[in-house]
Write a protein that holds these residues in place. Structure first.
Motif, PDB file in Angstrom:
ATOM      1  N   THR A   2       0.013   3.837  -6.273  1.00 18.58           N
ATOM      2  CA  THR A   2       0.263   4.687  -5.105  1.00 18.58           C
ATOM      3  C   THR A   2      -0.977   4.796  -4.233  1.00 18.58           C
ATOM      4  O   THR A   2      -0.893   4.695  -3.001  1.00 18.58           O
ATOM      5  CB  THR A   2       0.713   6.091  -5.558  1.00 18.58           C
ATOM      6  OG1 THR A   2       1.885   5.968  -6.371  1.00 18.58           O
ATOM      7  CG2 THR A   2       1.033   6.969  -4.358  1.00 18.58           C
ATOM      8  N   LEU A  52      -1.613   3.512  -0.466  1.00 19.73           N
ATOM      9  CA  LEU A  52      -2.163   4.435   0.530  1.00 19.73           C
ATOM     10  C   LEU A  52      -3.372   3.822   1.218  1.00 19.73           C
ATOM     11  O   LEU A  52      -3.480   3.848   2.457  1.00 19.73           O
ATOM     12  CB  LEU A  52      -2.546   5.756  -0.141  1.00 19.73           C
ATOM     13  CG  LEU A  52      -3.378   6.727   0.704  1.00 19.73           C
ATOM     14  CD1 LEU A  52      -2.569   7.249   1.887  1.00 19.73           C
ATOM     15  CD2 LEU A  52      -3.884   7.894  -0.144  1.00 19.73           C
ATOM     16  N   LEU A  74       4.453   4.953   1.489  1.00 17.43           N
ATOM     17  CA  LEU A  74       4.414   5.444   0.108  1.00 17.43           C
ATOM     18  C   LEU A  74       5.822   5.512  -0.479  1.00 17.43           C
ATOM     19  O   LEU A  74       6.029   5.245  -1.667  1.00 17.43           O
ATOM     20  CB  LEU A  74       3.747   6.816   0.055  1.00 17.43           C
ATOM     21  CG  LEU A  74       2.234   6.834   0.370  1.00 17.43           C
ATOM     22  CD1 LEU A  74       1.707   8.262   0.311  1.00 17.43           C
ATOM     23  CD2 LEU A  74       1.464   5.947  -0.582  1.00 17.43           C
ATOM     24  N   GLY A 118      -8.209   8.210   5.105  1.00 13.14           N
ATOM     25  CA  GLY A 118      -7.724   7.860   3.778  1.00 13.14           C
ATOM     26  C   GLY A 118      -8.239   8.784   2.690  1.00 13.14           C
ATOM     27  O   GLY A 118      -7.476   9.200   1.803  1.00 13.14           O
ATOM     28  N   ILE A 161       2.482   6.529   7.003  1.00 12.11           N
ATOM     29  CA  ILE A 161       1.936   6.624   5.650  1.00 12.11           C
ATOM     30  C   ILE A 161       2.981   7.163   4.667  1.00 12.11           C
ATOM     31  O   ILE A 161       3.181   6.564   3.585  1.00 12.11           O
ATOM     32  CB  ILE A 161       0.642   7.466   5.621  1.00 12.11           C
ATOM     33  CG1 ILE A 161      -0.488   6.703   6.332  1.00 12.11           C
ATOM     34  CG2 ILE A 161       0.234   7.790   4.191  1.00 12.11           C
ATOM     35  CD1 ILE A 161      -1.789   7.490   6.452  1.00 12.11           C
TER      36      ILE A 161
END
Length: 307
Positions: free
Chosen positions: A256, A260, A303, A112, A299
């Motif tokens: 965002t 994430l 997003l 991350g 991912i």
């Protein structure tokens, strides 16, 4: 589709490093015994110093810290409630359920942080650190409680859990960086640049260590439980995060990064905890591996849909 391609392209080098770590381990180019000190250095020194250095210099006054934290925590707690209510239908076997649970809520912070840095630079790292301070203590407590209740090993006392959180080097790094920032000191003179140099080692070494810990054999032998936790972790939890973000007024880059954070694959530390507290360690290893592989497409998708 151009946006998802841009995100996919930015994340690809991260997963190439993970793949390189897997190849180095499998080919014995790096001896197996070398990975333990690499992980230890990264977890206890490089990673905390990276967070400390970034937070000490960030402009925290411009960030919606509380709403972001509420959105992250609400998504985790909703997922926890959902899994507990449906436990008997999802997986009646206790140890297996603990691995499904960990795979649904515990994020891989190495992946991350690298993703936040690659996609959003310093502001992304700062926001990600807020997520760490908010989610890591909560997830640790929840996972220990679930393992104590449904695992086949010995439980862990509340005191031991609390001490583990207070001694967590990531939490210490975030707290120290925030304290330096809010006190007005900022980055310490002389020693501050040293923190930056050491922190720069966190991402490449951490990602290589993630790859070295993958277990494809465990992933191949895993059954439907892995798919359950993967769907929950990679799509349901980020969707809930976006929903709660709208409720609490989180938007822009803050939303965002929150999405994430809650779309990350399961962390390798989940395997260690499963082994220590009587979870299904084999299932946990398969979950970590499959989710890490799936994260490269999932991912960007999360997003695009929710961020």
């Amino acid at each position: 589709m151009s946006q998802i391609f841009i995100v996919f392209t930015a994340l690809t080098p991260i997963f190439i490093l993970i793949l390189l770590g897997y190849v180095l381990r499998r080919r014995r180019f790096v001896p197996d015994e070398a990975w333990v000190p690499v992980e230890k250095l990264t977890y206890y020194i490089f990673f905390p110093l990276l967070l400390l250095d970034n937070l000490s210099r960030a402009n925290l006054g411009d960030l919606a810290v509380l709403p972001m934290g509420l959105a992250l925590v609400s998504a985790i707690l909703t997922t926890t409630l959902f899994l507990l209510l449906l436990r008997r239908h999802l997986h009646p076997d206790g140890p297996a359920f603990t691995s499904v649970f960990q795979g649904s809520v515990r994020p891989n912070t190495f992946v991350g942080l690298a993703a936040a840095a690659a996609l959003f630079g310093k502001p992304g790292v700062t926001l990600f650190a807020i997520g760490l301070a908010t989610v890591v203590p909560l997830v640790n407590v929840l996972c220990v409680i679930v393992l104590s209740r449904y695992g086949s090993g010995n439980g862990s006392s509340i005191r031991a859990v609390a001490l583990g959180i207070l001694r967590n080097p990531i939490i210490i790094g975030v707290a120290a960086g925030a304290a330096l920032n809010l006190s007005g000191i900022g980055r310490p003179p002389l020693i501050g640049p040293v923190f930056e140099i050491l922190g720069d080692a966190a991402l490449p070494l951490g990602l290589l260590a993630v790859g070295a810990g993958l277990d494809l054999a465990a992933a191949r032998s895993a059954g439907g439980a892995v798919l359950q936790s993967s769907l929950t972790k990679l799509l349901v939890v980020p969707g809930l995060t976006a929903l709660y973000g709208a409720v609490f007024g989180v938007h822009g880059l803050t939303l965002t990064v929150a999405v994430l954070f809650n779309s990350l694959p399961a962390a390798a530390s989940a395997y260690v905890l499963a082994r220590q507290m009587g979870g299904d360690a084999r299932l946990m290893a398969g979950t970590i591996t499959l989710q890490t592989v799936l994260a490269l497409p999932s991912i960007p998708l999360a997003l695009l849909l929710f961020g």
